[in-house]
Design a protein around this motif. Structure first.
Motif, PDB file in Angstrom:
ATOM      1  N   GLU A  37       0.829  -1.208   0.000  1.00 45.77           N
ATOM      2  CA  GLU A  37       0.000   0.000   0.000  1.00 45.77           C
ATOM      3  C   GLU A  37       0.865   1.260   0.000  1.00 45.77           C
ATOM      4  N   ARG A  38       1.952   1.226   0.757  1.00 46.06           N
ATOM      5  CA  ARG A  38       2.849   2.386   0.769  1.00 46.06           C
ATOM      6  C   ARG A  38       3.478   2.591  -0.609  1.00 46.06           C
ATOM      7  N   SER A  44       0.978   4.087  -2.986  1.00 45.32           N
ATOM      8  CA  SER A  44       0.718   5.505  -2.722  1.00 45.32           C
ATOM      9  C   SER A  44       1.759   6.408  -3.376  1.00 45.32           C
ATOM     10  N   ARG A  45       2.920   5.847  -3.711  1.00 44.02           N
ATOM     11  CA  ARG A  45       3.973   6.644  -4.352  1.00 44.02           C
ATOM     12  C   ARG A  45       3.898   6.576  -5.871  1.00 44.02           C
TER      13      ARG A  45
END
Length: 311
Positions: free
Chosen positions: A53-54, A57-58
């Motif tokens: 998920e991180r 997000s980028r």
């Protein structure tokens, strides 16, 4: 098409669906990011959903995350079922995730970790998702191998799981050789369908977390040499991206860096080791992989014909 192929040469991917394993970091992250930026709907198939998920997000574009642990056949089946429930097609399956030079360990199913993750996990995943690809013209299965497939590498049918003795480099070499043999045998089986192709790629020497298990004796020299012999993950991902998107790519081809000894550089067509083209070993490995994984592919039986080497 430029001789120095870059992400600028990726055709527009709007409307295409890509599943990339191990996409929360390194080569997988760069591969997924580039595909999403060119318009593909990208699924990051990762073991750690929070990290996935991180990573998502980028990225820019349509990017989602799917839990998938290649060290567990149960997780692979669950992940494939989840993907099948949410997708009606897959244009690109990028078998990127892997482990390298790990101490002796096994997967949850008792397979040697490198062989089980790098080869058997992706073998099973591909088999479970392939029927979402077969109806899609131009779909591709891209499996990431390594120059390590040439180093002390063979398919040790008498001890595939390294139970009698274990060498981390040789075990890694076996897994990466298996990636290539899987690609060539899969292409032979796909050829009669005329829609999906299987292609392989390797990143050369790229600076990623994959090398974290390199034996201590080599770690210091590699640290000093890294600026000379390695390239960024973004450059290392280019062979995979070219294999996945270049309209000129043919099934059964192998792409890697174009520099000296394929260590770094822009991607080009390369040739794998002579033993990787051994049809009898490819087909024996396929049969063993089906037995070990319990996965049967929805494709016809391949004829026992030699697969031509690429120049």
């Amino acid at each position: 098409m430029s001789e120095k192929w870059t992400t600028a040469d990726i055709p527009v991917q709007q409307g295409r669906v890509a599943v990339v394993t191990g996409a929360n970091t390194g080569l997988g992250y760069e591969t997924a990011r580039a595909l999403a930026e060119r318009g593909a709907s990208v699924v990051l198939a990762v073991r750690d959903v929070e990290k996935g998920e991180r990573a998502a997000s980028r990225m820019t574009g349509d990017v989602t995350v799917q839990a998938l642990d290649l060290t567990s056949l149960a997780s692979i089946r669950a992940g494939a079922a989840a993907l099948r429930s949410r997708l009606d097609r897959i244009d690109l399956l990028i078998n990127n995730a892997g482990v390298m030079y790990t101490p002796k360990q096994t997967t949850r199913d008792g397979f040697e970790l490198q062989f089980g993750t790098n080869h058997l996990g992706h073998f099973a995943l591909t088999g479970l998702l392939l029927d979402l690809m077969l109806p899609v013209p131009g779909s591709r299965v891209v499996t990431v191998s390594s120059t390590g497939h040439r180093i002390r590498a063979a398919i040790h049918f008498d001890d595939l799981q390294w139970e009698r003795s274990y060498g981390r480099a040789a075990a890694y070499g076996q897994s990466k050789l298996a990636n290539l043999m899987f690609t060539y045998e899969l292409q032979r089986r796909l050829a009669p369908h005329g829609t999906t192709v299987a292609v392989a790629a390797h990143p050369g020497m790229s600076s990623t977390e994959l090398a974290r298990n390199t034996p201590a004796a080599f770690r210091v020299p590699l640290t000093w040499l890294a600026p000379v012999i390695t390239q960024t993950p973004a450059m290392g991902a280019l062979p995979t991206l070219r294999a996945a998107t270049d309209p000129a790519v043919l099934g059964g081809q192998y792409y890697g860096p174009g520099g000296r000894n394929e260590v770094k550089g822009h991607p080009r067509l390369v040739t794998s080791s002579p033993q990787s083209y051994d049809v009898a070993v490819q087909q024996r490995l396929w049969a063993v992989s089906e037995d070990l994984s319990g996965v049967r592919f929805p494709v016809v039986q391949a004829e026992r014909t030699a697969f031509p080497r690429t120049p």
